[in-house]
Design an enzyme around this catalytic site. Structure first.
Site, PDB file in Angstrom:
ATOM      1  N   GLY A 179     -17.466  -1.687 -56.139  1.00  0.00           N
ATOM      2  CA  GLY A 179     -17.873  -0.490 -56.866  1.00  0.00           C
ATOM      3  C   GLY A 179     -17.094   0.724 -56.425  1.00  0.00           C
ATOM      4  O   GLY A 179     -16.075   0.604 -55.755  1.00  0.00           O
ATOM      5  N   ASN A 180     -17.560   1.894 -56.830  1.00  0.00           N
ATOM      6  CA  ASN A 180     -16.891   3.143 -56.452  1.00  0.00           C
ATOM      7  C   ASN A 180     -17.936   4.233 -56.216  1.00  0.00           C
ATOM      8  O   ASN A 180     -19.121   4.015 -56.411  1.00  0.00           O
ATOM      9  CB  ASN A 180     -15.882   3.550 -57.533  1.00  0.00           C
ATOM     10  CG  ASN A 180     -16.548   3.807 -58.865  1.00  0.00           C
ATOM     11  OD1 ASN A 180     -17.267   4.773 -59.038  1.00  0.00           O
ATOM     12  ND2 ASN A 180     -16.327   2.893 -59.813  1.00  0.00           N
ATOM     13  N   ARG A 181     -17.481   5.401 -55.774  1.00  0.00           N
ATOM     14  CA  ARG A 181     -18.385   6.454 -55.320  1.00  0.00           C
ATOM     15  C   ARG A 181     -18.800   7.437 -56.407  1.00  0.00           C
ATOM     16  O   ARG A 181     -19.319   8.501 -56.097  1.00  0.00           O
ATOM     17  CB  ARG A 181     -17.735   7.238 -54.178  1.00  0.00           C
ATOM     18  CG  ARG A 181     -17.460   6.416 -52.949  1.00  0.00           C
ATOM     19  CD  ARG A 181     -16.892   7.293 -51.857  1.00  0.00           C
ATOM     20  NE  ARG A 181     -16.306   6.505 -50.787  1.00  0.00           N
ATOM     21  CZ  ARG A 181     -17.009   5.901 -49.833  1.00  0.00           C
ATOM     22  NH1 ARG A 181     -18.322   6.010 -49.813  1.00  0.00           N
ATOM     23  NH2 ARG A 181     -16.407   5.191 -48.908  1.00  0.00           N
TER      24      ARG A 181
END
Ligand code: CTP
Ligand code: CA
Length: 238
Positions: free
Chosen positions: A33-35
């Site tokens: 995933g990512n932030r």
């Protein structure tokens, strides 16, 4: 122009916004995933609703309350987001792709949890590239408009860091040309910039790479600026 400004009103328009960050499962308990917090997309949805638009928000893994008066579709993976966006695009006059899309996904998702082995060796995870949803929307637009008429403005985002091959704006211009969206919202990331509850540096480019506007402001201010520019394009095309 503010919310009451007639030229920037979105009354009667359908606005589709993607927000958050997609997650790609590795196994039943893990993901890539990512932030992305989803705050910029949510600010856009709230502001578009304030301006009188019918708003659909496709939210990927966003931990924020649904904006009032907005139809929210919650998704997890890039494929789920792609399906929701393609469906929403059918009637959309304005599409804003604020979501951070996972560029890659594991080629296979194991149905069982990946276990450690005793020998300290970890099997590599094979990745495949996800389809480019934004580029697909731009490509599909001529056929869509031939079928249903009207116009459709498409806005993309570009989170960039500079590197050895170019600075943030050079990368932004190359991306604007590659994607072909009407507007590309470029913001520098890394070193704490761009994510979460902080002010954004933003440069809005046309597909040709011309700077429409550049400033630093809150995500609400960025949302107003994007919708001002998009509303103007919609007005000139209608
Ligand atoms: N985007 C998309 N589908 C993807 C990747 C990105 O629709 N598979 C959209 C994003 O929502 C954003 C824009 O494209 O509006 C730019 O995303 P970005 O990650 O900056 O661009 P990429 O083409 O993925 O290039 P990079 O290698 O810099 O990540
Ligand atoms: Ca990317």
């Amino acid at each position: 122009g503010g919310a009451g400004d007639l030229t920037n009103s979105l009354t009667g328009t359908h606005v589709l916004i993607s927000a958050g960050g997609t997650r790609e499962p590795i196994d039943p308990v893990r993901f890539i995933g990512n932030r992305s917090s989803g705050r910029q997309g949510y600010a856009l949805a709230a502001e578009a609703h304030r301006r009188g638009a019918l708003v659909t928000l496709v939210a990927a893994n966003v931990d924020l309350p649904d904006p009032a008066g907005v139809a929210v579709v919650h998704v997890e993976t890039t494929q789920e987001l792609a399906e929701a966006v393609r469906e929403g695009a059918e009637s959309a006059d304005l599409i804003i792709m604020a979501a951070a899309i996972a560029d890659f996904r594991p080629a296979t998702v194991t149905t069982h949890k990946v276990k450690k082995t005793g020998d300290g060796v970890v099997a590599p995870i094979e990745l495949v590239v996800n389809p480019d949803i934004l580029a697909g929307l731009v490509e599909a637009r001529p056929d869509l408009l031939a079928r249903r008429g009207g116009s459709q403005v498409i806005v993309g985002f570009a989170a960039e860091t500079g590197d050895a091959t170019g600075d943030v704006l050079q990368h932004g211009r190359a991306k604007a040309a590659r994607k072909g969206a009407d507007l590309l919202v470029v913001n520098p990331v890394g070193g704490g910039r761009g994510f979460g509850d902080v002010d954004n540096d933003v440069t809005i480019l046309t597909a040709a790479g011309d700077v429409v506007t550049a400033f630093t402001g809150s995500k609400d201010a960025v949302a107003r600026a994007i919708l001002d520019e998009a509303a103007q394009i919609l007005t000139t095309r209608s």
